[in-house]
Scaffold this motif. Structure first.
Motif, mmCIF file in Angstrom:
data_model
loop_
_atom_site.group_PDB
_atom_site.id
_atom_site.type_symbol
_atom_site.label_atom_id
_atom_site.label_comp_id
_atom_site.label_asym_id
_atom_site.label_seq_id
_atom_site.Cartn_x
_atom_site.Cartn_y
_atom_site.Cartn_z
ATOM 1 N N ALA A 391 0.936 -1.172 0.033
ATOM 2 C CA ALA A 391 -0.098 -0.012 0.055
ATOM 3 C C ALA A 391 0.755 1.298 0.022
ATOM 4 O O ALA A 391 0.580 2.218 -0.605
ATOM 5 C CB ALA A 391 -0.884 0.005 1.157
ATOM 6 N N ALA A 394 2.431 1.575 -3.471
ATOM 7 C CA ALA A 394 1.539 2.220 -4.379
ATOM 8 C C ALA A 394 1.382 3.580 -4.062
ATOM 9 O O ALA A 394 1.205 4.328 -5.157
ATOM 10 C CB ALA A 394 0.109 1.356 -4.140
ATOM 11 N N HIS A 395 1.231 4.047 -2.827
ATOM 12 C CA HIS A 395 1.204 5.367 -2.760
ATOM 13 C C HIS A 395 2.334 6.307 -3.393
ATOM 14 O O HIS A 395 2.133 7.368 -3.994
ATOM 15 C CB HIS A 395 1.254 5.630 -1.088
ATOM 16 N N GLN A 398 2.174 6.438 -7.139
ATOM 17 C CA GLN A 398 1.241 7.514 -7.491
ATOM 18 C C GLN A 398 1.835 8.762 -7.358
ATOM 19 O O GLN A 398 1.572 9.519 -8.287
ATOM 20 C CB GLN A 398 0.041 7.347 -6.643
ATOM 21 N N GLN A 422 -1.314 -2.157 -6.068
ATOM 22 C CA GLN A 422 -2.595 -2.061 -5.605
ATOM 23 C C GLN A 422 -3.518 -3.275 -5.426
ATOM 24 O O GLN A 422 -4.279 -3.462 -4.588
ATOM 25 C CB GLN A 422 -3.440 -0.947 -6.567
ATOM 26 N N SER A 425 -2.196 -5.138 -2.303
ATOM 27 C CA SER A 425 -2.565 -4.445 -1.044
ATOM 28 C C SER A 425 -4.117 -4.546 -0.949
ATOM 29 O O SER A 425 -4.394 -3.988 0.348
ATOM 30 C CB SER A 425 -1.846 -3.231 -1.010
ATOM 31 N N ARG A 427 -6.325 -3.216 -2.752
ATOM 32 C CA ARG A 427 -6.999 -2.090 -3.139
ATOM 33 C C ARG A 427 -7.641 -2.455 -4.599
ATOM 34 O O ARG A 427 -6.945 -1.835 -5.881
ATOM 35 C CB ARG A 427 -6.209 -0.882 -3.194
ATOM 36 N N GLU A 430 -8.995 0.436 -7.101
ATOM 37 C CA GLU A 430 -7.995 1.201 -7.557
ATOM 38 C C GLU A 430 -7.278 0.329 -8.506
ATOM 39 O O GLU A 430 -6.833 0.881 -9.544
ATOM 40 C CB GLU A 430 -7.311 1.739 -6.418
ATOM 41 N N ALA A 431 -6.908 -0.742 -8.394
ATOM 42 C CA ALA A 431 -6.164 -1.528 -9.334
ATOM 43 C C ALA A 431 -6.813 -1.642 -10.911
ATOM 44 O O ALA A 431 -6.252 -1.477 -11.521
ATOM 45 C CB ALA A 431 -5.785 -3.070 -8.781
ATOM 46 N N THR A 434 -6.476 1.527 -12.446
ATOM 47 C CA THR A 434 -5.166 1.867 -13.178
ATOM 48 C C THR A 434 -5.028 0.958 -14.370
ATOM 49 O O THR A 434 -4.602 1.317 -15.269
ATOM 50 C CB THR A 434 -4.329 1.475 -11.925
#
Length: 924
Positions: A391, A394-395, A398, A422, A425, A427, A430-431, A434
């Motif tokens: 996570a 990924a942050h 981004q 993502q 983790s 998410r 969000e994945a 993306t």
């Protein structure tokens, strides 16, 4: 007043809760406690009191705190709490090679252990599960023998990895005198912080308690005014009390702003620089952020300490009195000044060659658009933590992407990397977004890359239990390819085959496969196509054809280097399941082990849950129940980390089947029911497996549920449940009805089993004969059961062979031939004990007693609670065998050996192989 030294007023109920938790760990138990309250409610002061109470009982307290401006830093609160202690006691911890220690993973989190760090060969979500387990074991070691209180304050700011660890501990309680206490603000806490354990609400003080806190030097009227203004919040009350006269500020922030306003100019800029630097900071870094000489910063810090805005800490560092103080200091600085201060800190950290993860926090807040150096720092930081904290990874990815123009050459690669992180983790939405963004940015004629992106989209949609959307994107992309037989179309067609198999539409899958060439120039793709053919044939009830396809795929796999297989691991999983159902158990076991190692090394976590579930099923079939339970648990844990309902259903179905095989009927029913009623994958293979597991668990416990049975029959009729499971279910039902003295129903199920027997698969004849043995009595039942035992033994179905021997023995006892029964029952008991089938072993003992043999009460575990398998492995360690040698001798994986050793280490209270050998010697 000092949060730690100020008088503690009121809070009697909370103190009683704290004392009760401490008494529990002194008795050797584990406790998880959450203190929940608004900012300034007094959580930290209560934690300080807890530390005092713990010391009175001889318990060690380790204290860590998450920080608002560093909340993406992985495991920051845990590192804050443990790293100093680990540095001081490194000699007390097991050698890096010790099983269960997971030195590489621990060293990737705790700098104090970094000297022994080596790169981990596991970059999947399984590494996170292993890490959380390793940290829990580390805490258990520190806790023994006197007890440990681990305090994690302000965890509403904790990163995702820390929250995941706390969730892990709440579900897998360490067997140690350990109290984990977390404190957080309810309105800022992430949803996943809703942990198990006890939750204590910290409310405001009463007016009387507030007056006691203020002390006798404050007049009654001022106490009243201060209480009304603070509404009983202790921190705000004390902040207001510092203001000599005049109108009282209207909020905590206003009160702190007034404190800062009275500082000298140097002290104000230094406290602002410190707020930029870190929650716990060095004077030199605060000076760099504030752009003042070190001597000026030191003088300013003296003033700040005198004002109790910051406090001296360990190692010459300083810490803010309260996170609210840091927040107020940070926000008192102008935005442009803060940006330049972060840049100065980032530059200073680069000069001293600090890790990218430390620099990233400040680079993210100060980098300009197009700054390639900043992008490189953020990407390097993301990759350093991708395994243990995806996570956070990924942050930072981004953040890096936000600095890049759309036409940057590596933007698409970074987006794909972001989508993978993502996904891992959890998410998933969000994945998916993306991944679709990658599709949007790729040129329409870049068919090969679009095909891989579309395939990834479909995999994520599968994890989200949105298979229809996954098929739609595949079909849409295929329509854009001008020539259907172009190599770029093949990856998407393979995924369509898999999706067809999932929903039980083998005809659609076969139609797609028929359109695909067997002579692709890509050896990996050629093997992937070959590996899907057995399943489509088997699902279509063409068993002989399926066996031919399995043989062809096995031969091709032997000549195809593994490097060419890595991109098609989802098809390898289907091949392994095919081998299970077609009786090719040993090839399936070897392929599963190799594939799981490859998937872990390449981070393909979205495939790992299915593979581990398959390995669990295979181990259950082979009668290796403990090994199967380990694989099923790992599959379930990864599903939780992925936040995928689909993956959880796949894992829980196998957990249910294995719990039933072990004799834990209630667990089997609970897991099966949860999987079957989850509402996930209802009309597909995972849902059918869940319903099969649930109905099986009910039948094994003597509870036949007509609705559950009908659901299994409907799934088989709809091709969602395969022949292998249905035949096993028929045999189970024949047994269950016979046990209920319902011979007519037992015969009906036995006849169905006989109709499903396949001449090409001898094991099916063994199960069918066992079903008939349940439905008959006397010598005929014995003969059928013994023949079934021979067949099932040859097929490798140890547990079913034991059940057949048990049936033969029972038939003899029922027919009055008790002496003839004993060899069958003794052999069955031996098999059940070796398999870890506790319930069946107990049944075999009961039947031996019924046959007239005196059997001592069996112990479920060996010395010190070791299971039979753990004791067997421990003795091999004492003989000097390596993990690889043990794995080879017992025909299990090295990973399984390590897991058993981890549990044996815990039960024996040792941390090394030498310690284990000594402990076994003492046991005799």
């Amino acid at each position: 007043m000092n949060d730690h030294s100020a008088p503690l007023v009121g809070r009697r109920d909370v103190l009683n809760d704290l004392r009760g938790s401490l008494d529990a760990i002194v008795s050797g138990e584990f406790r998880l406690l959450a203190l929940v309250g608004e900012p300034g409610a007094g959580k930290t002061r209560l934690l300080a009191e807890l530390e005092t109470l713990a010391a009175e009982r001889g318990c060690l307290t380790l204290w860590g705190r998450a920080a608002e401006f560093e909340q993406v830093m992985p495991f920051s609160a845990l590192v804050d709490a443990l790293d100093g202690h680990l540095e001081e006691t490194r000699h007390e911890h097991p050698e890096p090679g010790a099983p269960g220690h997971d030195a590489q993973l621990l060293a990737s989190v705790f700098p104090a252990l970094g000297a022994t760090a080596e790169p981990s060969d596991d970059v999947s979500a399984l590494a996170r599960y292993r890490l959380y387990r390793a940290v829990a074991q580390l805490l258990a070691r520190i806790a023994r023998p006197g007890g440990l209180v681990l305090v994690l304050d302000d965890v509403h700011w904790a990163d995702d990895a820390t929250v995941e660890f706390l969730d892990h501990v709440s579900r897998h309680s360490p067997k140690a005198p350990l109290l984990v206490v977390v404190a957080y603000r309810p309105k800022q806490a992430p949803p996943r912080l809703a942990l198990g354990g006890e939750r204590v609400i910290i409310g405001p003080l009463s007016e009387e308690e507030a007056g006691e806190l203020l002390g006798p030097h404050v007049t009654r009227s001022r106490k009243k005014a201060l209480y009304d203004a603070s509404e009983g919040n202790p921190f705000y009350l004390q902040a207001l009390a510092r203001i000599e006269a005049g109108d009282l500020p209207g909020s905590k922030t206003d009160a702190l702003t007034m404190e800062l306003r009275d500082l000298s100019g140097d002290a104000l800029i230094v406290v602002q620089g410190a707020a930029v630097a870190a929650d716990e900071f060095e004077a030199g870094l605060a000076a760099v952020a504030a752009r003042v000489p070190l001597s000026t910063a030191l003088d300013a810090l003296d003033e700040l300490v005198d004002r109790d805005l910051v406090r001296p800490g360990a190692g010459g560092r300083f810490r803010f009195r309260h996170p609210l103080v840091r927040q107020a200091a940070y926000e008192s600085a102008k935005a442009g000044w803060r940006l330049s201060a972060h840049r100065r800190v980032a530059e200073r950290l680069a000069e001293v060659d600090a890790p990218a993860t430390l620099r990233a926090v400040h680079v993210e807040r100060s980098a300009a658009f197009g700054d390639r150096d900043a992008v490189d720092v953020l990407v390097n930081a993301a990759r350093q933590v991708a395994t243990t904290a995806p996570a956070t990874s990924a942050h930072w990815l981004q953040a890096a992407l936000g600095l890049l123009p759309d036409d940057t050459p590596d933007r698409l690669d970074l987006l794909l990397e972001l989508a993978r992180n993502q996904t891992v983790s959890g998410r998933l939405t969000e994945a998916r977004n993306t991944a679709y963004e990658v599709l949007r940015l790729l040129p329409r004629d870049d068919y090969a890359r679009r095909a891989q992106a579309a395939r990834f989209c479909a995999l994520v949609e599968r994890l989200l239990d949105r298979p229809g959307e996954g098929r739609a994107v595949l079909v849409s992309e295929l329509r854009e390819i001008p020539e259907p037989r172009l190599p770029a179309a093949l990856p998407m067609r393979l995924r369509l085959v898999a999706e067809s198999l999932m929903r039980g539409d083998h005809r659609a899958g076969q139609a797609v496969l028929d359109f695909m060439p067997d002579d692709s120039d890509d050896p990996g793709l050629r093997l992937a196509i070959a590996m899907l053919r057995p399943m489509t044939a088997y699902a279509g009830h063409r068993v002989e054809e399926a066996l031919g396809h399995v043989a062809a795929a096995q031969a091709l796999a032997e000549t195809t280097p593994e490097i060419h297989q890595l991109a098609w691991m989802d098809t390898v999983a289907w091949m392994c399941w095919s081998e299970i159902w077609l009786g090719q158990h040993l090839p399936a076991l070897a392929r599963f082990e190799r594939a799981i190692a490859a998937v872990k090394a390449t981070g393909q976590t979205f495939i790992l849950t299915n593979m581990l579930a398959g390995l669990a099923r295979l181990n259950g079939v082979l009668g290796r129940i403990p090994e199967g339970q380990i694989a099923a648990e790992e599959s379930a844990e990864i599903a939780l980390l992925l936040n995928s309902g689909y993956a959880r259903v796949v894992a829980m179905a196998q957990q249910s089947l294995l719990a039933g095989a072990a004799g834990d009927d209630e667990d089997a029913i609970r897991l099966g029911h949860e999987a079957a009623t989850s509402g996930v994958s209802v009309s597909e293979w995972p849902g059918a497996q869940a319903r099969f597991a649930y109905a099986t668990a009910l039948a094994n416990s003597g509870r036949i549920d007509d609705e559950a049975v009908a659901a299994v029959e409907e799934d088989f009729a709809g091709d969602r449940l395969e022949e292998f499971s249905m035949l096993a279910f028929c045999e189970t039902m024949a047994c269950a009805h016979a046990a209920r003295n319902e011979p007519k129903e037992s015969v009906a199920w036995a006849e169905r089993a006989a109709a499903m027997a396949r001449p090409e698969l001898e094991l099916t004849d063994g199960l069918a004969r066992l079903a008939r043995a349940h439905a008959t009595v006397g010598a005929e039942a014995e003969e059928l059961a013994l023949t079934a035992a021979e067949i099932l033994t040859r097929a490798g179905h140890r547990l079913d062979a034991g059940r057949a021997l048990l049936r033969a023995g029972v038939a003899c006892v029922d027919g009055g031939r008790k002496r003839a029964a004993l060899p069958h029952l003794e052999a069955a008991h031996e098999i059940f004990t070796a398999c870890g089938a506790r319930g069946m072993a107990a049944a075999a003992v009961r039947e031996q007693r019924r046959a007239g043999k005196r059997v001592a009460a069996a112990r479920a575990t060996g010395a010190h609670g070791l299971t039979g398998r753990e004791l067997e492995i421990a003795r091999l360690v004492a003989e000097g065998c390596s993990n690889q040698q043990i794995a080879t001798r017992l025909h299990i994986s090295v990973r399984t050996v390590e897991t058993h050793l981890t549990r044996a280490f815990e039960k024996l209270g040792v941390t090394s192989r030498g310690g284990m050998t000594a402990a076994l010697g003492q046991l005799g």
